[in-house]
Write a protein that holds these residues in place. Sequence first.
Motif, PDB file in Angstrom:
ATOM      1  N   ARG A  33      -3.702 -20.163 -24.139  1.00  0.00           N
ATOM      2  CA  ARG A  33      -5.175 -19.945 -24.543  1.00  0.00           C
ATOM      3  C   ARG A  33      -5.808 -19.199 -23.323  1.00  0.00           C
ATOM      4  NH1 ARG A  33      -5.894 -18.737 -29.115  1.00  0.00           N
ATOM      5  NH2 ARG A  33      -8.100 -19.370 -28.835  1.00  0.00           N
ATOM      6  N   LEU A  34      -6.420 -18.144 -23.335  1.00  0.00           N
ATOM      7  CA  LEU A  34      -6.937 -17.588 -22.263  1.00  0.00           C
ATOM      8  C   LEU A  34      -8.419 -18.361 -21.855  1.00  0.00           C
ATOM      9  CD1 LEU A  34      -6.598 -15.155 -20.556  1.00  0.00           C
ATOM     10  CD2 LEU A  34      -7.887 -13.720 -22.303  1.00  0.00           C
ATOM     11  N   GLY A  35      -8.901 -18.870 -22.712  1.00  0.00           N
ATOM     12  CA  GLY A  35     -10.188 -19.538 -22.464  1.00  0.00           C
ATOM     13  C   GLY A  35      -9.829 -20.826 -21.586  1.00  0.00           C
ATOM     14  N   ARG A  42      -8.711 -22.590 -14.177  1.00  0.00           N
ATOM     15  CA  ARG A  42      -9.312 -21.938 -13.201  1.00  0.00           C
ATOM     16  C   ARG A  42      -8.282 -20.472 -12.521  1.00  0.00           C
ATOM     17  NH1 ARG A  42     -13.944 -24.514 -11.077  1.00  0.00           N
ATOM     18  NH2 ARG A  42     -13.932 -23.444  -9.027  1.00  0.00           N
ATOM     19  N   SER A  43      -7.805 -20.096 -13.455  1.00  0.00           N
ATOM     20  CA  SER A  43      -6.933 -18.916 -13.281  1.00  0.00           C
ATOM     21  C   SER A  43      -7.821 -17.813 -12.809  1.00  0.00           C
ATOM     22  CB  SER A  43      -6.199 -18.538 -14.502  1.00  0.00           C
ATOM     23  OG  SER A  43      -5.452 -17.314 -14.191  1.00  0.00           O
ATOM     24  N   MET A  44      -7.851 -17.517 -11.534  1.00  0.00           N
ATOM     25  CA  MET A  44      -8.162 -16.185 -11.099  1.00  0.00           C
ATOM     26  C   MET A  44      -7.478 -14.829 -11.669  1.00  0.00           C
ATOM     27  SD  MET A  44     -10.844 -16.562  -9.234  1.00  0.00           S
ATOM     28  CE  MET A  44     -11.032 -15.170  -8.598  1.00  0.00           C
ATOM     29  N   SER A  45      -6.268 -14.937 -11.720  1.00  0.00           N
ATOM     30  CA  SER A  45      -5.608 -13.757 -12.619  1.00  0.00           C
ATOM     31  C   SER A  45      -6.335 -13.569 -13.962  1.00  0.00           C
ATOM     32  CB  SER A  45      -4.112 -13.946 -12.714  1.00  0.00           C
ATOM     33  OG  SER A  45      -3.654 -13.914 -11.000  1.00  0.00           O
ATOM     34  N   ARG A 113      -2.548 -19.164 -11.822  1.00  0.00           N
ATOM     35  CA  ARG A 113      -3.792 -19.743 -11.212  1.00  0.00           C
ATOM     36  C   ARG A 113      -4.310 -18.910 -10.292  1.00  0.00           C
ATOM     37  NH1 ARG A 113      -6.141 -23.543  -8.346  1.00  0.00           N
ATOM     38  NH2 ARG A 113      -7.428 -24.934  -9.052  1.00  0.00           N
ATOM     39  N   GLU A 114      -3.431 -18.498  -9.191  1.00  0.00           N
ATOM     40  CA  GLU A 114      -3.620 -17.806  -8.229  1.00  0.00           C
ATOM     41  C   GLU A 114      -3.728 -16.479  -8.337  1.00  0.00           C
ATOM     42  OE1 GLU A 114      -4.188 -19.252  -5.156  1.00  0.00           O
ATOM     43  OE2 GLU A 114      -3.850 -21.206  -6.056  1.00  0.00           O
ATOM     44  N   LEU A 115      -4.451 -15.456  -7.894  1.00  0.00           N
ATOM     45  CA  LEU A 115      -4.754 -14.133  -8.325  1.00  0.00           C
ATOM     46  C   LEU A 115      -3.603 -13.491  -7.620  1.00  0.00           C
ATOM     47  CD1 LEU A 115      -6.434 -12.090  -8.930  1.00  0.00           C
ATOM     48  CD2 LEU A 115      -7.411 -11.653  -6.643  1.00  0.00           C
TER      49      LEU A 115
END
Length: 138
Positions: A33-35, A42-45, A113-115
């Motif tokens: 789920r994107l939200g 807290r996914s920056m990507s 999570r990380e960009l």
Amino acid sequence: MLESMLFAAIYCLVGIALLTMGFVVIDLLTPGRLGQRIYAERSMSAAVVVAAEFLGLGAIAFTTIWTNGAGGFGAALGWTVAFGVLGIALQALSFVVLDAITPGSLRAMAVERELHPGAVTAAAAMVAVSAIVCASIA
């Protein structure tokens, strides 16, 4: 003045509907789920991909209203919806094509999570597609 404020409110409501549709489409193209990915994990990507999509769709709506506003409210609103839906479809297509031609799963990269560089590339593709749609509005 009141009429202009009403038109602005309606344009904004249509814009919000387009942003919601775009979000749902990207949500369907990515795992989970994107939200949840953005706000809980807290996914920056995922945030970068959605932000690029929103900026691109906002640019399409702006360009359509700006270009067609003099033709009357109804016509401009219709063109805004039409080009907005076209923008959503083309952004999704660019995402799917980019996923198909790059190694790994762009769908998964887009919600890490990380960009991830793949997410930045997908975001850039969405903005580029939106710019092309803006340029085509006449």
